[in-house]
Design an enzyme around this catalytic site. Structure first.
Site, PDB file in Angstrom:
ATOM      1  N   GLU B  60      33.590  27.348 -45.693  1.00 43.96           N
ATOM      2  CA  GLU B  60      32.559  27.207 -46.729  1.00 43.96           C
ATOM      3  C   GLU B  60      31.643  28.429 -46.800  1.00 43.96           C
ATOM      4  O   GLU B  60      31.246  28.844 -47.889  1.00 43.96           O
ATOM      5  CB  GLU B  60      31.746  25.923 -46.510  1.00 43.96           C
ATOM      6  CG  GLU B  60      32.428  24.654 -47.044  1.00 43.96           C
ATOM      7  CD  GLU B  60      33.584  24.174 -46.186  1.00 43.96           C
ATOM      8  OE1 GLU B  60      33.722  24.652 -45.047  1.00 43.96           O
ATOM      9  OE2 GLU B  60      34.372  23.323 -46.658  1.00 43.96           O
ATOM     10  N   HIS B 129      30.914  11.719 -47.017  1.00 36.55           N
ATOM     11  CA  HIS B 129      31.526  12.119 -48.290  1.00 36.55           C
ATOM     12  C   HIS B 129      30.857  11.397 -49.459  1.00 36.55           C
ATOM     13  O   HIS B 129      31.460  11.171 -50.494  1.00 36.55           O
ATOM     14  CB  HIS B 129      33.019  11.812 -48.309  1.00 36.55           C
ATOM     15  CG  HIS B 129      33.831  12.660 -47.385  1.00 36.55           C
ATOM     16  ND1 HIS B 129      33.776  12.526 -46.024  1.00 36.55           N
ATOM     17  CD2 HIS B 129      34.705  13.664 -47.625  1.00 36.55           C
ATOM     18  CE1 HIS B 129      34.598  13.412 -45.453  1.00 36.55           C
ATOM     19  NE2 HIS B 129      35.169  14.116 -46.418  1.00 36.55           N
TER      20      HIS B 129
END
Ligand code: TPP
Ligand code: MG
Lengths: 325, 325
Positions: B60, B129
Site C-alpha cells: 500500500e 473490511h
C-alpha cells in the site's frame, strides 16, 4: 576513473560549500535564529557531492531530514535555502517547509522528508513515471541507515525492481540512527546485502572517499539510464555533529569520543584536498580564494535571509487547496 | 434515457480518461484481470494494456508512493487501495505526503492524483473490511474527499477527480455498486464542493451520504403520505463541504438530520452538526440528530451486522425526534 581538472575542483568546492552552510547553520541554530529541527551533514559531504555530480540538471533526487547537502549538490542556492530555514517568504518553500521539507522542484529536488524513509516509495513512483514517459532521466533516492529498516524500503525497492525503474537507492550509513547503531538495528555488516532480495546489484563503498563515491554512483546512474534497472548503494560515513543541532555535546552520550575523533581524521574534504594538492591540481592560494568566496556567499545569504519578510498569514490558506486556474 | 450501474459509471469514466489522456493510468492490487477489489476496472486491461492498467504487489505504501511520484513528474495517476480499511498501511503516504506536498513545498508543485477506495459495512466482511475511515481524511487539510451516491454523480465526479489538480480521495461504497440510474453517454463533470438537493422538501432537512441517500429518499417518500415534507441533500464532496446549501435548507426547515455511515464519534455527521450549531443556531427549531455507525467495530454475525448498519429505521426514529418539538 578519469575526472577532468575542472570537475575535480568543483567536487572540492561543493563539499566545502556544504560544510560551510551546515556549520554556519549549526551556529545560527544554537544562537536561536533557526527554529525547529536542524540536522547537520558535516562529515558526510562526499556522498551528496559525488552522487549529484553524476546527475544531469533534469534528473531528480529525493532527500531526507539531513538534506541540506543534497540540495546544495543538486544546485540549491544558499540564500533561498537559508531564507527557508529562517521561515521567510523568499525561501524555496515560502517559509512553509523549513529544513525538513526543503525542495526546489526546478532543480529536480523533490523534497527533503520529515518522515524517515518517506521518500523511498515516492522515488519508486518517480522511476515508474520516467519509464512511463520514456525519457532518459534518473532518480536518486537518499535515505539513512535508519531508513533502511522502514517498511517503505521493502515496498519501494521491490516496486522499482519489478518495473526495472531508473532509480538509484543511496543509503547513507553514518552508523547511527539517533543513538541506535545500524549493526544493532539490522544485524548486518553490510546493508547493501539487502539488494539481493530485490534482485538488484548492491554495493558498499567508503562514503568519505569522494572518488569512490563518484565512480560507484556513476556506474549505478549510467546503468539506470541505460534501462538496466535500480541499484542499492551503501556509503559508509559518520556524522560529526549531534543527531540534530540542538543535541548536547555532538551525541557523545551514546558514542565514544575516540570514535568521533578517529572519523574526523577521515574527513572527506581534507582527504580530497590533500590529494589534489599532492597531484598539483590545485594550489594553497586557490583553496584560500575558494574558501573566501564561499564565506562571502554564506554572508550574502545571511543578509538576504535577514532582510527578507515573513510570509503573510493568508498564505497558509492560499496554499491549503489549489484554486482553479 | 440510458440507465447503468454505479460500477459501470465509474468504469466509463476511467475508460474515457484513459482513452483521452495518455498521462492517466490506473495502478493497484489486481486491477487488471480482476478489475480491482470491486471489479470497477474489469475489462480495461483488454483495451489499454499493462502499461496503463498496472497490477501492483500488496504494498500500500508503494501504491500511494507510485501515485505521488508520478503526479509530481507530470502524470495523472489513479491508484486503488482495495478497501478503505487498508489505508492505515499507507497512512503516512496519504496524510503526510500526498496531502501536504503542495503546501510544504510552498506551492512549487501540484499532486494531481486520485486515490480510489471503498468504504461501507456489508456482507459479513467483519471489522477489518467494514470500516468507514474517511473522517481521518477530512481532518487532514489538503485532500479533496469525494463520496458519490448515484451513477450520474459517480461518473461526473470521477471525471472531476481526474481533472482536478488537488490530490483527491474518492470513496466508493460497497452497497451501491449495482444501483442503476440515468447516466449520459457524453463526457461531463460534477463540480467539486457542490451539494445536490436530491429531493426538495419543507419540513425537515436530511443531509445524507452514499448508501444513506437511498435510505433517506425512500423514507422521505413514505413520509409524504403522512404529510411530512423532507428535503434530502447529498453533499457529494465531503471536503470542501458545500455548507451554503445545507444552511439554506436549514433556514427553511429548522430541523436537521445528518445520516452518514462513519462512526458517530468525530464522524462526518458531527462536523455538519457542529457547523450548523455554530452558524445556524437561531434557525433551529429542534436539536440536530446525527445518524452514523455505532461507536463499536463492525460485527460479523449477519443479524448483528444488519442491526449495526444505519438505515431507514434510524432515519424514521430521527424524524420522530426532530418532529416532537
Ligand atoms: C517514521 C519516523 N520515525 C521516527 C522519526 C524520528 N527520527 C528522525 S531522524 C531519526 C533517525 C534517522 O536515522 P537515519 O535514517 O540513519 O538518518 P540519520 O539521521 O542518521 O542521517 C529518527 C528516529 C521520524 N522522523 N520518522
Ligand atoms: Mg544514520
Amino acid at each position: 576513473m578519469q575526472i577532468s581538472d575542472k570537475n575535480n575542483i568543483e567536487l572540492l568546492r561543493t563539499m566545502k560549500r556544504i560544510r560551510t552552510f551546515d556549520e554556519t547553520c549549526q551556529k545560527l541554530f544554537v544562537a536561536g535564529r533557526i527554529p525547529g529541527a536542524l540536522h547537520c551533514y558535516t562529515g558526510e559531504e562526499a556522498i551528496a557531492t559525488g552522487v549529484c555530480k553524476v546527475l544531469e540538471p533534469s534528473d531528480y533526487i529525493l532527500s531526507t531530514h539531513r538534506g541540506h547537502g543534497h540540495l546544495i549538490a543538486k544546485g540549491g542556492e544558499f540564500k533561498y535555502m537559508l531564507a527557508e530555514l529562517f521561515g521567510k517568504s523568499t525561501g524555496y518553500c515560502k517559509g512553509m517547509g523549513g529544513s525538513m521539507h526543503l525542495a526546489s522542484v526546478k532543480h529536480g529536488i523533490l523534497g527533503a522528508n520529515g518522515i524517515v524513509g518517506g521518500g523511498i516509495c515516492i522515488a519508486a513512483g518517480v522511476g515508474f513515471s520516467i519509464k512511463y514517459q520514456g525519457t532518459d532521466q534518473v532518480v536518486v533516492c537518499f535515505f539513512g541507515d535508519g531508513g533502511i529498516s522502514t517498511g517503505f524500503f521493502h515496498e519501494g525497492l521491490n516496486l522499482a525492481s519489478i518495473h526495472n525503474a531508473p532509480v538509484v537507492f543511496v543509503c547513507e550509513n553514518n552508523l547511527y540512527s539517533i543513538s541506535m547503531t545500524s549493526k544493532r538495528a539490522t544485524g548486518l555488516d553490510k546493508l547493501s546485502t539487502r539488494a539481493v532480495s530485490y534482485n538488484m546489484p548492491g554495493e558498499t563503498v567508503d562514503g568519505n572517499d569522494i572518488l569512490a563515491v563518484y565512480e560507484s554512483a556513476y556506474n549505478a546512474i549510467e546503468r539506470a539510464r541505460a534501462g538496466k534497472g535500480p541499484t542499492l548503494l551503501e556509503y559508509i560515513t559518520y556524522r560529526w555533529r549531534g543527531h540534530h543541532a540542538g543535541e548536547a555535546g555532538d551525541g557523545l552520550f551514546y558514542r565514544e569520543k575516540k570514535e568521533l575523533e578517529s572519523w574526523k581524521t577521515k574527513d572527506p574534504i581534507r582527504r580530497y584536498q590533500a590529494l589534489l594538492l599532492k597531484e598539483g591540481k590545485i594550489t594553497e592560494e586557490k583553496i584560500e580564494k575558494m574558501e573566501m568566496d564561499i564565506q562571502q556567499e554564506m554572508d550574502d545569504a545571511i543578509e538576504f535571509a535577514n532582510n527578507s519578510p515573513y510570509p503573510k498569514a493568508e498564505s497558509i490558506i492560499e496554499l491549503s487547496m489549489l484554486k482553479k486556474e | 434515457m440510458r440507465e447503468i450501474t454505479v460500477r459501470e459509471a465509474l468504469r466509463e469514466s476511467l475508460r474515457y480518461n484513459l482513452a483521452h489522456n495518455d498521462k492517466v493510468f490506473l495502478a493497484g492490487e489486481d486491477v487488471s484481470v480482476v478489475g480491482g477489489g470491486m471489479g470497477v476496472s474489469k475489462g480495461l486491461i483488454d483495451e489499454f494494456g499493462e502499461k496503463r492498467i498496472v497490477d501492483t504487489p500488496i504494498s500500500e505504501n508503494a501504491i500511494v508512493g507510485l501515485g505521488i511520484g508520478a503526479a509530481l513528474t507530470g502524470l495523472r495517476p489513479v491508484v486503488e487501495i482495495m478497501y478503505i480499511d487498508f489505508v492505515t498501511c499507507c497512512a503516512d503516504m496519504i496524510l503526510n505526503q500526498m496531502a501536504k506536498i503542495h503546501f510544504i513545498f510552498g506551492g512549487q508543485v501540484k499532486v494531481p492524483m486520485v486515490l480510489k477506495t471503498v468504504s461501507g459495512t456489508s456482507g459479513g466482511n467483519a471489522a477489518q473490511h467494514s470500516n468507514n475511515f474517511y473522517p481521518m481524511f477530512l481532518n487532514t487539510p489538503g485532500l479533496v474527499v469525494m463520496a458519490p451516491s448515484t451513477p450520474y454523480d459517480s461518473k461526473g465526479m470521477f471525471n472531476m477527480a481526474i481533472e482536478d489538480d488537488n490530490p483527491v480521495i474518492f470513496i466508493e461504497h460497497k452497497r451501491i455498486y449495482n444501483i442503476k440510474g440515468h447516466v449520459p453517454e457524453d463526457h461531463y463533470t460534477v463540480p467539486i464542493g457542490v451539494a445536490d438537493v436530491k429531493k426538495e422538501g419543507q419540513d425537515i432537512t436530511i443531509v445524507a451520504t452514499q448508501a444513506l441517500v437511498y435510505d433517506a429518499l425512500s423514507v422521505a417518500e413514505d413520509m409524504e403520505e403522512e404529510g411530512i415534507s423532507i428535503e434530502v441533500i447529498d453533499p457529494r464532496t465531503l471536503n470542501p463541504l458545500d455548507k451554503a446549501t445545507i444552511f439554506e435548507s436549514v433556514k427553511k426547515t429548522g430541523r436537521l438530520i445528518i445520516a452518514d455511515e462513519s462512526c458517530l464519534n468525530c464522524g462526518f455527521a458531527s462536523e455538519v452538526a457542529s457547523s450548523v450549531a455554530e452558524e445556524m443556531f437561531d434557525y433551529l427549531d429542534a436539536p440536530v440528530v446525527r445518524i452514523g455507525s455505532p461507536d463499536t467495530s463492525a460485527p460479523y454475525s449477519h443479524p448483528l451486522e444488519l442491526e449495526y448498519i444505519p438505515g431507514k429505521e434510524e432515519i424514521r426514529e430521527a424524524i420522530k425526534k426532530v418532529k416532537k418539538i
